[in-house]
Design an enzyme around this catalytic site. Structure first.
Site: not given
Ligand SMILES: *Cc1c(COP(=O)(O)O)cnc(C)c1O
Length: 394
Positions: A45, A194, A97, A169
């Protein structure tokens, strides 16, 4: 190194131990500590070599000090907002978004953060929305689905003058088209599901910071919250990124061809594409983007059924998402933006007739022929409707 070379050789591009030219997928949760505190990795992690490879790579591509990989774009956005506290205020782009808006509206507001939504193209409105509690301006450019373009340099300047952060973004552009950190922005983030992943096979998020202080904060939160990208996905993402320039060149050329085709299609009433010289945002887009992206939205003439159009297509895939090799088409009002109440959607300019197209890398001839098939079908049914009207009058 030039951008195209960085894609291949940037970050950590080969295995130091074996010379393998592809970084191995290190499936390990923990690492043997020969001496306490002297290990490069302790627990996956906190750090994993495969994840680190893609994190170093995105930091170089976006020209930042450090990169961070998350299990999704949404996890990346949530971790960035976790830097802030109850009482903090944010200026948010009005066309962000849908999932970002949901995160803000349904989650972050409950934690006492407040938001003012503005059209960030309107610099006076941005300035006016800033209060003494404002901590950041958060926006997308170009936006989804109307592809509005905000002047990045100007917004970064406003943020700086108020000593607050600017966060962008950059999903719709990828660092091939636009690199906001070079234009003065503090944090850039991506849904790497994307263009960066590019192959419709991975969900991932990335964050890149402008300076070490921000990097330390995001790194701390990435480990504390734990929404990390797993080793398999990290590898897939790095593999996808290697061909970013090759893909983007094909995406951009096809988008231009589709724009030219749609411009001459009488059944189309309006086109939203930053590369349209008649688009009010064209000059800003030309200044800050390398190419105009490969997203195009358009409206059909009144009365035509966008559902009938998109369901006719054979090559272009009817699906949500974007930035894939496959051309993807969708109707925002019924799909990606369906959860926004209709009156608000219409107020934001998203009409029922609007169609959003993520132009893929198929052969141009096939894409244009597919669009032509859709328009021919609309013409045929229009004619049938008017024939049956004539018939019923008779
Ligand atoms: C898809 C998308 C997101 C969310 O990313 P996920 O990887 O799906 O969680 C955020 N911003 C933009 C602009 C997107 O297109």
């Amino acid at each position: 190194m030039e951008f195209d070379t960085k894609l291949i050789h940037g970050g950590i591009s080969e295995d130091k131990a074996t010379g393998a030219v592809s970084v191995p997928i290190y499936m390990a949760s923990t690492f043997h500590q020969q001496k306490i505190g002297e290990n490069q990795y302790e627990y996956s992690r906190s750090g994993n070599p495969t994840r680190e490879a893609v994190e170093k790579l995105i930091a170089e591509l976006e020209v930042g000090t450090a990169g961070f990989a998350f299990a999704s774009g949404s996890a990346a956005i949530d971790t960035v907002f976790s830097m802030f506290s109850a009482g903090d205020h944010f200026v948010i782009g009005n066309d962000v978004y849908g999932g970002t808006f949901r995160l803000i509206d349904a989650v972050l507001k409950r934690f006492g953060m407040t938001f003012t939504v503005v059209d960030t193209r309107d610099l006076a409105a941005v300035e006016e929305a800033i209060t003494p509690n404002t901590k950041a301006i958060y926006l997308e450019t170009p936006t989804n689905p109307l592809l509005r373009v905000t002047d990045i340099v100007a917004v970064a300047k406003i943020a700086k003058s108020h000593q607050i952060l600017s966060i962008i973004d950059n999903t719709f552009s990828s660092p091939y088209v636009q690199r906001p950190l070079e234009q003065g922005v503090d944090i850039v983030l991506h849904s790497a599901s994307k263009y960066l992943g590019g192959h419709s096979d991975v969900i991932a998020g990335l964050v890149v910071t402008k300076d070490d202080q921000l990097a330390e904060k995001i790194g701390y939160l990435q480990n504390a919250i734990g929404g990390i990208l797993a080793p398999q996905e990290s590898w897939l993402l790095q593999r996808g990124i290697k061909t970013l320039s090759l893909r983007m060149r094909a995406h951009l050329a096809n988008a231009e061809a589709v724009f030219n085709y749609l411009s001459n299609q009488p059944l189309v009433s309006k086109i939203y594409y930053p590369g349209d010289p008649n688009n009010p945002d064209y000059e800003v887009a030309k200044k800050q983007m390398h190419g105009f992206g490969a997203m195009i939205s358009f409206e059909l003439q009144d009365g035509l059924d966008p559902k009938q159009f998109v369901e006719q297509l054979h090559v272009i895939t009817l699906a949500e998402s974007l930035g894939a090799l496959e051309s993807l088409i969708e109707i925002p009002a019924l799909m990606t933006h369906g959860s926004i109440p209709r009156d608000i959607r219409l107020k934001n300019g998203i009409k029922d007739e609007l169609i959003r197209l993520s132009v893929g890398v198929e052969d141009q001839k096939d894409l244009l022929a597919d669009l032509e098939r859709g328009f021919n079908e609309l013409k045929r049914s229009e004619k049938n409707v008017s024939d049956s009207k004539v018939h019923s009058q008779a």
